[in-house]
Motif scaffolding. Structure first.
Motif, PDB file in Angstrom:
ATOM      1  N   ASP A  66      -7.597   2.150   4.064  1.00  0.00           N
ATOM      2  CA  ASP A  66      -8.457   3.061   3.128  1.00  0.00           C
ATOM      3  C   ASP A  66      -7.448   3.620   2.051  1.00  0.00           C
ATOM      4  O   ASP A  66      -7.735   3.670   0.871  1.00  0.00           O
ATOM      5  CB  ASP A  66      -8.809   3.925   3.990  1.00  0.00           C
ATOM      6  N   GLU A  67      -6.005   3.813   2.522  1.00  0.00           N
ATOM      7  CA  GLU A  67      -5.167   4.412   1.426  1.00  0.00           C
ATOM      8  C   GLU A  67      -5.023   3.358   0.334  1.00  0.00           C
ATOM      9  O   GLU A  67      -4.867   3.509  -0.772  1.00  0.00           O
ATOM     10  CB  GLU A  67      -3.809   5.178   2.205  1.00  0.00           C
ATOM     11  N   LEU A  68      -4.582   2.203   0.638  1.00  0.00           N
ATOM     12  CA  LEU A  68      -4.437   0.972  -0.165  1.00  0.00           C
ATOM     13  C   LEU A  68      -5.805   0.926  -0.939  1.00  0.00           C
ATOM     14  O   LEU A  68      -5.749   0.524  -2.154  1.00  0.00           O
ATOM     15  CB  LEU A  68      -4.240  -0.184   0.656  1.00  0.00           C
ATOM     16  N   VAL A  73      -8.891   1.086  -6.161  1.00  0.00           N
ATOM     17  CA  VAL A  73     -10.120   1.684  -7.066  1.00  0.00           C
ATOM     18  C   VAL A  73      -9.434   2.347  -8.081  1.00  0.00           C
ATOM     19  O   VAL A  73     -10.157   2.217  -9.407  1.00  0.00           O
ATOM     20  CB  VAL A  73     -10.934   2.453  -5.759  1.00  0.00           C
ATOM     21  N   GLU A  74      -8.533   3.135  -8.066  1.00  0.00           N
ATOM     22  CA  GLU A  74      -8.147   3.781  -9.247  1.00  0.00           C
ATOM     23  C   GLU A  74      -7.398   2.785 -10.437  1.00  0.00           C
ATOM     24  O   GLU A  74      -7.773   3.001 -11.357  1.00  0.00           O
ATOM     25  CB  GLU A  74      -6.893   4.840  -8.937  1.00  0.00           C
ATOM     26  N   MET A 128       2.366   2.194   3.556  1.00  0.00           N
ATOM     27  CA  MET A 128       1.295   2.244   2.487  1.00  0.00           C
ATOM     28  C   MET A 128       1.741   3.284   1.485  1.00  0.00           C
ATOM     29  O   MET A 128       1.601   2.997   0.208  1.00  0.00           O
ATOM     30  CB  MET A 128      -0.122   2.323   2.899  1.00  0.00           C
ATOM     31  N   GLN A 129       2.530   4.449   2.141  1.00  0.00           N
ATOM     32  CA  GLN A 129       2.733   5.478   1.091  1.00  0.00           C
ATOM     33  C   GLN A 129       3.958   4.944   0.547  1.00  0.00           C
ATOM     34  O   GLN A 129       4.400   5.405  -0.767  1.00  0.00           O
ATOM     35  CB  GLN A 129       3.236   6.750   2.062  1.00  0.00           C
ATOM     36  N   THR A 130       5.019   4.214   1.115  1.00  0.00           N
ATOM     37  CA  THR A 130       6.244   3.823   0.511  1.00  0.00           C
ATOM     38  C   THR A 130       5.698   2.606  -0.846  1.00  0.00           C
ATOM     39  O   THR A 130       6.240   2.656  -1.789  1.00  0.00           O
ATOM     40  CB  THR A 130       7.048   2.930   1.423  1.00  0.00           C
ATOM     41  N   ILE A 131       4.828   1.912  -0.321  1.00  0.00           N
ATOM     42  CA  ILE A 131       4.328   0.875  -1.555  1.00  0.00           C
ATOM     43  C   ILE A 131       3.703   1.532  -2.715  1.00  0.00           C
ATOM     44  O   ILE A 131       4.057   1.426  -3.629  1.00  0.00           O
ATOM     45  CB  ILE A 131       3.255   0.049  -1.118  1.00  0.00           C
TER      46      ILE A 131
END
Length: 133
Positions: A66-68, A73-74, A128-131
């Motif tokens: 979902d984070e990715l 979407v942005e 995902m936060q690192t990416i």
């Protein structure tokens, strides 16, 4: 006086470069315990056809995906397609690795794919936060 100043410039530059090398992970959160750099000229490019490939059953992996998707979407105006099979290149692949601790992850990034190795959804989320950074 001027000669002394110019004699110090190379020493100062060497010290700055040395500190930058030591702190190369300092800008990432959560801070990695280890970074091994391969070919620094090789980068992965997210495109609107980038796919997320995951076979892990852990429901908490969904939070990481979902984070990715929020990022996608942005940038692209749509979520990334999902699959359980790798087809072609330009994938974000999430793989289970029991040798890692619950919140640990390992990223292998190449021009073709990003592979996230993790034991849990928390590790995938941190990846995902690192990416994202």
């Amino acid at each position: 006086m001027i000669k002394r100043f110019f004699a110090l410039v190379p020493a100062i530059m060497i010290a700055i470069c040395s500190l930058a090398q030591q702190n190369r992970a300092g800008y990432l959160l959560p801070k990695p315990t280890d970074i091994k750099m391969g070919n620094i000229n090789s980068t992965f490019t997210f495109r609107n056809d980038t796919k997320v490939v995951c076979k892990m059953e852990d429901k908490s992996i969904g939070y990481a995906i979902d984070e990715l998707d929020r990022i996608a979407v942005e940038v692209f105006g749509k979520k990334l397609p999902k699959s359980t099979k790798i087809m072609g290149a330009n994938n974000v692949i999430i793989r289970h690795d029991n040798s890692l601790k619950d919140e640990e992850y390992r990223l292998d990034i190449s021009p073709e794919n990003i592979i996230i190795y993790t034991k849990s959804g928390a590790g995938a989320f941190y990846a995902m936060q690192t990416i994202k950074q």
